[in-house]
Design an enzyme around this catalytic site. Structure first.
Site, PDB file in Angstrom:
ATOM      1  N   ARG A  35       0.799  -1.224   0.000  1.00 34.82           N
ATOM      2  CA  ARG A  35       0.000   0.000   0.000  1.00 34.82           C
ATOM      3  C   ARG A  35       0.841   1.290   0.000  1.00 34.82           C
ATOM      4  NH1 ARG A  35      -5.319   1.138   1.937  1.00 34.82           N
ATOM      5  NH2 ARG A  35      -5.644  -1.015   2.585  1.00 34.82           N
ATOM      6  N   GLY A  36       2.091   1.203   0.410  1.00 40.49           N
ATOM      7  CA  GLY A  36       2.915   2.416   0.505  1.00 40.49           C
ATOM      8  C   GLY A  36       2.942   2.942   1.926  1.00 40.49           C
ATOM      9  N   LEU A  38       2.140   1.351   6.140  1.00 38.97           N
ATOM     10  CA  LEU A  38       1.695   0.215   6.963  1.00 38.97           C
ATOM     11  C   LEU A  38       0.352   0.565   7.617  1.00 38.97           C
ATOM     12  CD1 LEU A  38       5.183  -0.674   8.459  1.00 38.97           C
ATOM     13  CD2 LEU A  38       3.867  -2.066   6.842  1.00 38.97           C
ATOM     14  N   GLY A  39      -0.316  -0.439   8.188  1.00 39.84           N
ATOM     15  CA  GLY A  39      -1.548  -0.159   8.940  1.00 39.84           C
ATOM     16  C   GLY A  39      -2.815  -0.640   8.267  1.00 39.84           C
ATOM     17  N   ALA A 177     -27.601   0.097   6.939  1.00 41.82           N
ATOM     18  CA  ALA A 177     -27.548   0.693   8.288  1.00 41.82           C
ATOM     19  C   ALA A 177     -26.695  -0.155   9.214  1.00 41.82           C
ATOM     20  CB  ALA A 177     -28.962   0.860   8.842  1.00 41.82           C
ATOM     21  N   VAL A 179     -22.470  -0.802  10.625  1.00 36.01           N
ATOM     22  CA  VAL A 179     -21.513   0.024  11.356  1.00 36.01           C
ATOM     23  C   VAL A 179     -20.987   1.177  10.496  1.00 36.01           C
ATOM     24  CG1 VAL A 179     -19.447  -0.093  12.760  1.00 36.01           C
ATOM     25  CG2 VAL A 179     -20.820  -2.127  12.466  1.00 36.01           C
ATOM     26  N   ILE A 180     -20.563   0.859   9.273  1.00 34.30           N
ATOM     27  CA  ILE A 180     -19.972   1.897   8.419  1.00 34.30           C
ATOM     28  C   ILE A 180     -21.012   2.954   8.066  1.00 34.30           C
ATOM     29  CG2 ILE A 180     -18.978   2.345   6.128  1.00 34.30           C
ATOM     30  CD1 ILE A 180     -17.471  -0.274   6.335  1.00 34.30           C
ATOM     31  N   ALA A 317     -10.751  -5.111  13.669  1.00 37.52           N
ATOM     32  CA  ALA A 317      -9.294  -4.975  13.759  1.00 37.52           C
ATOM     33  C   ALA A 317      -8.748  -5.707  14.987  1.00 37.52           C
ATOM     34  CB  ALA A 317      -8.925  -3.495  13.817  1.00 37.52           C
ATOM     35  N   HIS A 441     -16.322   7.606  42.314  1.00 42.42           N
ATOM     36  CA  HIS A 441     -17.433   8.529  42.076  1.00 42.42           C
ATOM     37  C   HIS A 441     -16.873   9.937  41.907  1.00 42.42           C
ATOM     38  CE1 HIS A 441     -21.382  10.328  42.363  1.00 42.42           C
ATOM     39  NE2 HIS A 441     -20.879  11.217  43.217  1.00 42.42           N
TER      40      HIS A 441
END
Ligand code: NAI
Length: 462
Positions: A35-36, A38-39, A177, A179-180, A317, A441
């Site tokens: 990808r160029g 990392l991650g 509808a 998560v994304i 993830a 508390h």
């Protein structure tokens, strides 16, 4: 002797964590990533950039909605979209560079390119051939396609394009509808877009606790999102200025349409294994395209493992990270293990949604006797002081043993609060164990204790 003990293909949260742990355990390790940066999806075009935009847009909402009530006023509130995108990019860069640093620190070689498995112990990238005793497939996932919808990433977008829009759209139609759809829909609704969400099912967030799902839909509707449920999207047509979504009601079969400047397709993700040479290498796949693995995440080919979104299970993830660590441990001769019963899930809307373990629907289907301890954030002083008292915590415990079976939360910072229950579940705790633990508390965490108290003799502030 092979070039490496371990070659990990893919540098996302599953792959990079696996590589770092393998190196920490004394294995000579390389990670191939083309990808160029990392991650993977998470850091570059997923979790991290969306959280930057969710954070920024939430601040904007607070400034408009709650600051005046607290006596803080600003003369003119405006959004500099270019600057917001620059802030998002800085957040991405800081995180991806951080992984590069960790690779150097742990002596993991980052080999830049796209990897292809050439058979047992052999990987090719560009014109380089490498050998390894162990190969880990950690190639992640990509957005699923929907028949009748052609993605161009400018008007008809996936989450990748949605995080890079040239301007804040006046109208946005979200398909799905899940998560994304709800996270990105929230971002643009807070920034002033008119957001409509079209969902196939009769409820949002499939698989979630039904009460949480209903509450989330109600709160998001209050924030301006419009929902068209029980509606199947059939096509999207691009026009001069935007696109038209055609969908069919599953209730009365009527055909309807919605015009919008931008359309976001968020109907799920699928494993990404293209170009990996799996078929030629004889690696078996599941019917859904996931790489088939055994309980130790081994594929059917000796010395080849697979983890994360590329294999079965929730596409999260942190699930990938856990699998990455487990595989590194297994390769190093230790006992790698993932407890799939305790994997939290979080939706970063406002309020947040978080859950772990079984839902009431699951328990009913299983015929298991259970108790419910519920506590509303209305009874939590800290949440009220922060003007964030919408939502509740629902703790589910075994009717006989009181052992915690699941927990479902909607409310402020519940994405953090859920981990108290994850730890409790890992220790096989009862609701009473949590109820008898002193909580500071005033904190939001007190709501967790109150839900646990509600499983017994009752919450104090309910
Ligand atoms: P999803 O599976 O969560 O939701 C997709 C929704 O689209 C479903 O509700 C489905 O019923 C609906 N749908 C499917 N076909 C449709 C049609 N023709 N018309 C109308 N609706 C239709 O998938 P999503 O939101 O795309 O996320 C993909 C993956 O990424 C998920 O596994 C999710 O867990 C993960 N993810 C997790 C995040 C987090 O943990 N906060 C953030 C973003 C993604």
């Amino acid at each position: 002797m092979a070039d490496y003990d371990v070659i990990v293909i893919g540098g996302g949260p599953g792959g990079y964590v696996c590589a770092i742990r393998a190196a920490q355990l004394g294995l000579k390790t390389a990670c191939i990533e083309g990808r160029g940066a990392l991650g993977g999806t998470c850091l570059n075009v997923g979790c991290i950039p969306s959280k930057a935009l969710l954070h920024a847009s939430h601040q904007h909402h607070e400034l408009q909605a709650n600051f005046p009530k607290m006596g803080i006023s600003a003369k003119e509130i405006s959004v500099d979209w270019k600057q917001m995108l620059a802030y998002k990019q800085q957040t991405i860069d800081a995180n991806t560079k951080g992984i590069e640093f960790l690779f150097k620190k742990n002596k993991v070689d980052w080999i830049q390119g796209w990897g292809r498995i050439n058979g047992q112990g052999q990987v090719r990238t560009g014109d380089k051939s490498l050998t390894a005793d162990n190969i880990v497939i950690a190639t992640g996932s990509e957005s699923s396609q929907l028949a009748g919808v052609t993605i161009d990433e400018s008007t008809i977008v996936t989450s990748t394009g949605a995080l890079e829009l040239k301007k804040i759209p006046q109208t946005l139609t979200v398909i799905g509808a899940g998560v994304i759809g709800l996270e990105i829909g929230s971002v643009y609704a807070r920034l002033g877009s008119e957001v409509s969400v079209i969902e196939y099912l009769d409820h949002v967030t499939p698989g979630m606790d039904a009460e949480i799902s209903k509450t989330l839909q109600r709160l998001l509707t209050r924030q301006g999102l419009k929902f068209k449920l029980s509606s199947a999207v059939e096509s999207v047509t691009r026009g001069k200025s935007g696109a038209q979504v055609k969908f069919r009601s599953r209730k009365d079969d009527s055909e309807q349409s919605l015009d919008a400047e931008i359309v976001l397709l968020a109907t799920g993700r699928q494993p990404f294994t293209e170009g990996l040479g799996l078929e030629e290498a004889g690696i078996a796949l599941e019917a859904g395209g996931q790489v088939k693995t055994d309980a130790a995440l081994r594929t059917n080919v000796e010395g080849i493992y697979a983890i994360g979104d590329a294999v079965a299970g929730p596409m999260l993830a942190h699930k990938a990270e856990d699998e990455g660590m487990a595989v590194a441990e297994t390769i190093a001769g230790h006992s790698g293990h993932v407890n799939y019963n305790v994997i939290p899930a979080v939706i970063y809307t406002h309020p947040e949604v978080a859950s772990v373990g079984q839902t009431e629907q699951d328990l009913k289907a299983e015929g298991r006797g259970y108790k419910v301890g519920k506590f509303s954030f209305m009874g939590n002083g800290r949440a009220k002081a922060a003007m964030s008292a919408d939502g509740f915590i629902k703790l589910l415990a075994d009717a006989e043993s009181d052992r915690i079976l699941g927990c479902h939360m909607i409310g402020p910072s519940v994405g953090e609060l859920i981990h108290e229950i994850c730890v409790a579940m890992e220790f096989g705790a009862s609701a009473e164990d949590v109820a008898l633990t002193c909580h500071a508390h005033p904190t939001l965490s007190e709501a967790v204790r109150e839900a646990a108290l509600a499983c017994g003799d009752g919450a104090i502030h309910a």
